[in-house]
Design an enzyme around this catalytic site. Structure first.
Site, PDB file in Angstrom:
ATOM      1  N   ASN A   1       0.844  -1.199   0.000  1.00  0.00           N
ATOM      2  CA  ASN A   1       0.000   0.000   0.000  1.00  0.00           C
ATOM      3  C   ASN A   1       0.877   1.246   0.000  1.00  0.00           C
ATOM      4  O   ASN A   1       1.814   1.363   0.788  1.00  0.00           O
ATOM      5  CB  ASN A   1      -0.892   0.007   1.243  1.00  0.00           C
ATOM      6  CG  ASN A   1      -1.582  -1.318   1.458  1.00  0.00           C
ATOM      7  OD1 ASN A   1      -2.382  -1.752   0.663  1.00  0.00           O
ATOM      8  ND2 ASN A   1      -1.227  -1.984   2.556  1.00  0.00           N
TER       9      ASN A   1
ATOM     10  N   GLU B   1       8.824  -4.690  -0.878  1.00  0.00           N
ATOM     11  CA  GLU B   1       7.644  -3.818  -0.806  1.00  0.00           C
ATOM     12  C   GLU B   1       7.972  -2.365  -1.145  1.00  0.00           C
ATOM     13  O   GLU B   1       7.155  -1.663  -1.755  1.00  0.00           O
ATOM     14  CB  GLU B   1       7.009  -3.904   0.587  1.00  0.00           C
ATOM     15  CG  GLU B   1       6.592  -5.303   1.016  1.00  0.00           C
ATOM     16  CD  GLU B   1       5.698  -6.006   0.010  1.00  0.00           C
ATOM     17  OE1 GLU B   1       4.924  -5.319  -0.692  1.00  0.00           O
ATOM     18  OE2 GLU B   1       5.781  -7.235  -0.084  1.00  0.00           O
TER      19      GLU B   1
END
Length: 887
Positions: A305, A338
């Site tokens: 995210n 990530e």
């Protein structure tokens, strides 16, 4: 997204084990066209901005929402269709540019996952605001908006999080929940006063509402896809660092645990600095948080995210009392993966899931590249290249494979696209292509692509266009298409003759396949690096056939020097004999590559089993730890293959123990000052392998240390703890199992508690395995541990676990996130050695899995069938070799 499945499969295949079978289902190569973008929604309306207000009701597991969505109507329509799951709607209107409202009648199609807002009169092309109140559900598994319960010293706590990739934002907001519909977001949350609320952006306004709730409004997000939106609510602590560029890097964890994320915090700062330089485009958000959550998922371990990376605690926190060097490395690589997504995936997003590899393949490659650069001490022998190039080949060699760029038609197919081909092969192909064009040209192409498509969407060919400009004259696009638009593994067959003091090398491209021995090979243009005996290297592009001349005739000639190429190598018998004679002089990475290829070729009958076993025999005590890891892994794969044949397995174990035990005795149980990380990891690998092979001394010492740990914490130092507990659990009697159970029930650390419940599922004893299965259907382990316990049982007892899960399917469905069910049930049978399991999986798939979503079922069935066939072919050769060596 960091995918657990992909990592596990890559490891199994890289060590020569075929137990994981193929990862991927067959599909036709898809077009590289930049024009067609799949959508499951009408194309006549587009969103540009979402204003969202949510009020969670954690105890009731529901939430209230208000959405105002700025939309553009592109052509006249009397209905706006968007995506929504498990929602009810009220007060729905659309407001035109003049402020005039029009009531909407809302109908929901649960099967299509859509909500239709219909109007009495058509909406003319133009700008509108769609406004609606709605209610939704908070789930117990990690998809959509979900709750995680965890133990603390003060009792049970509940935290709320979101996880939307690939198609679950529609559980949180009515939305155009597809990657190509990018928009900006304003998020407001009404949460219990005193709890921390986390979003993609920093909070811009916080107001006490006076009713036990505090309203937090976050700053407007950048333009992004819906699956990147994030919300977290709970009793958290936050630690921060500032980067050179003024970005605030943070870690967020349950209260009292933030310091365990200190290494992740510092790693994130260092990685962010590296990526700012590499990509040539600065990280654009003012903050980057990493949120640690208790529990686990069957689908993923971390999610990218934008500005608010979600990571399960086991992949982020380091407890000095229990975390090993392997845990530390995993935390770093997860963070590197990530954070790479903040560019490849978040800033530039694939248009549709066909090009998911643009996210995952690149993040996987960047994590490896960045780990090698920032922590070279973890790979002193440069062996990562061999694992990268070989990691996905086992699955890619099955008929059930698919191209890197694949066609995705449904939500379930998008979920299944997160596999070993997308991650592992994608990363390997990038590594090969970078090596082919050179680091500088590659980085130049990446920078141009990122800059050109920032805040937008792209397809693979748009990246290739920039690479072609950066590396002209290389046939780059043709080579890239060969490896991304068609499936499979090239096989380079080598033969040589000596002419006038030079070696004339003939190379011919075929195809390595596990289950189709008579298959007509596909054709690739394969970049190949050849190293002569004098150390000189020659690069050649093998387009069907090629010839190379190198100095000398007596020294071994190595194909795929440095192991960057995505292909298997098959040497002629004479060549392999010469190579074996000089094996000890090869760089460690090439020794591993030769062993991996020989093992894979032997498994399918293209090379004698004796070649692999002979190489293992000549590995000296002084060899690199990574090479010993390879030897141990290869022996573990053969031992696994021999399960069920006690006589043969006993004979092989005698040989394996004789080879491995002296190396372990040299290392000893205790860490020594100055040891490398690879030596520490070899020690634990050998303990696990020797224990698995039935070494009585190792098992006795493991039990002694487990008993002593109750009063002496030094009996289980962090680097040994998990391995020793694993051996104890696997060989547990009822009393030991009960002791582990008591430890699980009383543990106040959520991370350790999860580990203990996982251990309860690993017993070889069938009765204890059944107890673990029964426990999994109770509330005791926690909602996110139960599915993992059933999976844990399946490693040793596949029939027991599969039959149990199917018999209790309605209960088990609630324990598995919806993105994983089509994968989860077939996977329970993956370790089976009986063809009856194929029939069971097929029957299950026919009854419960959509015809378009059976990729994973087909993988597992193909793996079992092929494993049974290859086992029958291989065992006589292994028997003969053991007999020849007096075993």
């Amino acid at each position: 997204m960091r995918c657990i499945l992909a990592s596990a499969i890559a490891l199994a295949l890289s060590t020569g084990s075929f137990a994981a079978a193929a990862q991927s289902a067959a599909a036709q190569p898809v077009s590289a066209s930049m024009d067609a973008v799949t959508t499951q929604l009408p194309r006549n309306v587009r969103p540009s901005h979402y204003t969202i207000e949510v009020t969670p009701h954690a105890e009731a597991m529901t939430f209230d929402g208000k959405a105002r969505i700025d939309i553009e109507v592109l052509e006249a329509t009397n209905a706006v269709v968007l995506q929504a799951i498990d929602m009810t709607f009220a007060n729905s209107i659309v407001i035109n540019a003049k402020g005039k409202p029009m009531l909407a009648k809302v109908s929901v199609d649960a099967q299509a996952q859509t909500a239709t807002f219909a109007f009495d009169k058509p909406l003319a092309p133009g700008n509108y605001v769609l406004s609606t109140d709605y209610t939704g559900k908070i789930g117990t598994q990690a998809n959509g908006f979900f709750a995680l319960d965890y133990p603390t010293a003060n009792g049970k706590q509940r935290a709320l999080y979101t996880q939307f990739e690939n198609s679950d934002a529609r559980r949180f907001i009515p939305s155009w929940d597809e990657p190509n519909f990018k928009a900006t977001f304003d998020l407001t949350v009404n949460a219990p006063t005193g709890q921390m609320v986390v979003g993609n952006m920093p909070a811009k306004d916080v107001k006490d509402l006076g009713n036990g709730l505090t309203r937090t409004t976050f700053a407007t997000s950048p333009k992004m896809s819906t699956y990147l939106l994030f919300l977290g609510v709970g009793d958290f602590d936050r630690a921060t660092l500032n980067t050179d560029d003024g970005v605030e890097v943070g870690v967020i964890a349950q209260k009292g645990k933030a310091e365990q994320a200190r290494f992740a915090l510092e790693a994130s700062r260092d990685v962010l600095r590296e990526y700012n330089e590499y990509f040539g485009v600065k990280y654009p958000l003012p903050k980057l948080d990493n949120i640690a959550a208790p529990g686990r998922s069957q689908f993923f371990s971390a999610m990218e995210n934008w500005g608010a990376i979600f990571t399960f605690e086991y992949a982020l926190l380091l407890d000095p009392a229990t975390s090993s060097i392997g845990d530390k490395q995993s935390v770093f690589t997860t963070a590197a993966h990530e954070i790479a997504h903040q560019w490849f995936g978040d800033l530039v997003t694939m248009r549709w899931w066909d090009d998911l590899w643009l996210n995952e393949g690149f993040a996987t490659w960047m994590e490896g590249r960045t780990t090698r650069k920032l922590h070279p001490e973890w790979d002193t022998s440069g062996v990562d290249a061999a694992f990268t190039s070989r990691g996905a080949m086992g699955g890619d060699a099955y008929a059930t494979t698919h191209p890197v760029v694949q066609h995705v038609a449904t939500v379930e197919q998008a979920s299944q696209a997160f596999d070993g081909i997308t991650y592992g092969k994608g990363s390997a192909v990038i590594s090969m292509l970078e090596d082919y064009v050179g680091e500088d040209a590659w980085r130049s192409g990446v920078r141009s692509y990122i800059s050109k498509h920032a805040y937008g969407n792209a397809v693979t060919d748009e990246l290739w266009q920039e690479m072609e400009k950066a590396a002209p004259g290389k046939q780059f696009v043709q080579v890239a298409h060969d490896f991304t638009l068609q499936p499979g593994v090239p096989l380079i067959k080598a033969s040589q003759v000596c002419v006038d003091g030079k070696t004339q090398l003939a190379l011919e491209q075929g195809e390595f396949t596990v289950d189709r021995p008579n298959k007509t090979p596909l054709r690739w243009r394969v970049p190949v690096t050849v190293r002569a005996g004098d150390g000189s290297e020659v690069r050649v592009l093998v387009d069907g056939k090629a010839s190379v001349s190198v100095p000398g005739c007596n020294a071994p000639v190595l194909i795929n020097a440095g192991q960057k190429g995505y292909f298997r190598t098959q040497y002629s018998p004479a060549q392999f004999k010469t190579l074996s004679a000089g094996f000890s002089k090869l760089p460690v990475v090439d020794q591993m590559g030769v062993m991996m290829d020989a093992s894979a070729l032997a498994a399918v009958g293209l090379q004698p089993e004796s070649d692999t076993l002979d190489l293992a025999m000549q590995v000296p005590m002084s060899a690199a730890p990574e090479l010993w890891q390879m030897v141990a892994g290869s022996m573990g794969g053969i031992d696994d293959m021999l399960k069920g044949n006690d006589k043969r397995q006993a004979a092989f174990r005698k040989f394996a123990l004789a080879k491995l035990a002296p190396k372990f005795e040299q290392l000893g149980w205790n860490t020594r000052a100055g040891e490398s990380s690879s030596t520490k990891q070899l020690r634990t690998s050998l303990i696990g392998m020797l224990g698995g092979l039935g070494d009585a001394k190792v098992l006795a010492e493991a039990r002694r240390r487990f008993a002593a740990a109750a009063t002496d914490p030094q009996a289980l130092p962090p680097d040994l703890r998990r391995t020793v507990l694993g051996l104890v659990a696997r060989n547990a009697d009822a009393a030991t199992w009960d002791k582990l159970h008591a430890m699980a029930k009383t543990e106040k650390s959520a991370m350790l508690r999860d580990q203990y419940y996982g251990l309860l599922a690993r017993s070889k004893d069938k009765a204890l395995a059944q107890r673990a299965l029964d426990m999994a259907l109770t509330d005791e382990p926690g909602a996110t541990n139960s599915a993992g316990m059933i999976s844990g049982v399946s490693w040793e007892h596949p029939d027991l676990a599969f039959d149990f899960a199917v018999a209790h399917r309605e209960q088990v469905d609630k324990l598995v996130d919806s993105t994983s069910r089509a994968r989860y049930y077939p996977g329970l049978g993956g370790a089976a050695r009986d063809l009856k399991m194929v029939d069971k999986i097929k029957a299950f798939a026919d009854n419960y899995i959509a015809a378009t979503s059976r990729r994973d079922a087909e993988q597992v069935m193909a793996g079992i069938q092929t494993r049974v066939k290859l086992r029958a072919q291989r065992m006589p050769q292994i028997d003969a070799w053991l007999k020849q060596h007096g075993i």
